[in-house]
Design a protein around this motif. Sequence first.
Motif, PDB file in Angstrom:
ATOM      1  N   MET A  47       0.859  -1.185   0.000  1.00 33.02           N
ATOM      2  CA  MET A  47       0.000   0.000   0.000  1.00 33.02           C
ATOM      3  C   MET A  47       0.895   1.234   0.000  1.00 33.02           C
ATOM      4  N   ARG A  48       0.423   2.281  -0.649  1.00 32.00           N
ATOM      5  CA  ARG A  48       1.197   3.519  -0.780  1.00 32.00           C
ATOM      6  C   ARG A  48       0.333   4.691  -0.346  1.00 32.00           C
ATOM      7  N   LYS A  49       0.929   5.561   0.444  1.00 28.68           N
ATOM      8  CA  LYS A  49       0.210   6.755   0.886  1.00 28.68           C
ATOM      9  C   LYS A  49       0.418   7.863  -0.133  1.00 28.68           C
ATOM     10  N   SER A  50      -0.696   8.441  -0.545  1.00 28.31           N
ATOM     11  CA  SER A  50      -0.681   9.538  -1.491  1.00 28.31           C
ATOM     12  C   SER A  50      -1.631  10.583  -0.934  1.00 28.31           C
ATOM     13  N   SER A  53      -4.543   9.498   1.684  1.00 27.93           N
ATOM     14  CA  SER A  53      -5.195   8.192   1.540  1.00 27.93           C
ATOM     15  C   SER A  53      -4.169   7.126   1.145  1.00 27.93           C
ATOM     16  N   TRP A  54      -4.548   5.881   1.394  1.00 26.63           N
ATOM     17  CA  TRP A  54      -3.706   4.731   1.068  1.00 26.63           C
ATOM     18  C   TRP A  54      -4.347   3.956  -0.071  1.00 26.63           C
ATOM     19  N   VAL A  82       0.918  -6.474   5.357  1.00 31.34           N
ATOM     20  CA  VAL A  82       0.709  -5.288   4.540  1.00 31.34           C
ATOM     21  C   VAL A  82       1.978  -4.451   4.662  1.00 31.34           C
ATOM     22  N   ALA A  83       2.566  -4.105   3.512  1.00 31.93           N
ATOM     23  CA  ALA A  83       3.728  -3.221   3.484  1.00 31.93           C
ATOM     24  C   ALA A  83       3.201  -1.824   3.177  1.00 31.93           C
ATOM     25  N   CYS A  84       3.403  -0.910   4.105  1.00 32.11           N
ATOM     26  CA  CYS A  84       2.883   0.452   4.000  1.00 32.11           C
ATOM     27  C   CYS A  84       4.035   1.396   3.656  1.00 32.11           C
ATOM     28  N   TYR A  85       4.012   1.957   2.437  1.00 35.29           N
ATOM     29  CA  TYR A  85       5.079   2.841   1.958  1.00 35.29           C
ATOM     30  C   TYR A  85       4.576   4.278   1.956  1.00 35.29           C
ATOM     31  N   GLU A  86       5.370   5.190   2.544  1.00 32.57           N
ATOM     32  CA  GLU A  86       5.000   6.599   2.496  1.00 32.57           C
ATOM     33  C   GLU A  86       6.245   7.483   2.470  1.00 32.57           C
TER      34      GLU A  86
END
Length: 176
Positions: A47-50, A53-54, A82-86
């Motif tokens: 998942m990527r934060k933009s 929002s993700w 879940v890999a959370c990229y920001e």
Amino acid sequence: MAKKTEEAPEAPAFASDLERVCADGLGFSGLPEYRRSDKGLHPAALMRKSDDSWTQNSISPGDYPKGWILDIGDDVSKTQLVACYEQTGTTPAGKVCDMEEKETKKAYKMTMYNTSYLVRVVDARTGKTISQHKGRAASTTCPIITFFSEGDDKSKYYTEASPKDYRTFLRRYIST
């Protein structure tokens, strides 16, 4: 006396539902349990934060070994991680690129920025962060192609981390 009914375990229907795992640390009780001690593959969604929002990040062939990262349209019911990229910060890269708009052929200047980022590995079932990795994406090579959404400032280009920048970190949790 009324009989107590048990609620069915909750599971995501779509990868977009996993947004809450990154945003709020809320897992899905119906997903498989993650035990790092279990040898084998522990499938993850990226998942990527933009903005605020993700969203699920699409992957390109060759970015990760087969089965590591669920791609758009894959069955999310087997998600364990879940890999959370920001992006967490930006600094000027010291490079200004001469660019040209494709449609109008109008020239413009684009300033490059290096970014710092954070990747968190989160248990999809519990929502608890297992580990995190901080990194920096830096470049002074002008991009050949850029993609902008309406409202984006095309005079600024933010260097992105590539999968190779954090693939080794993810491997410790996904492939044991």
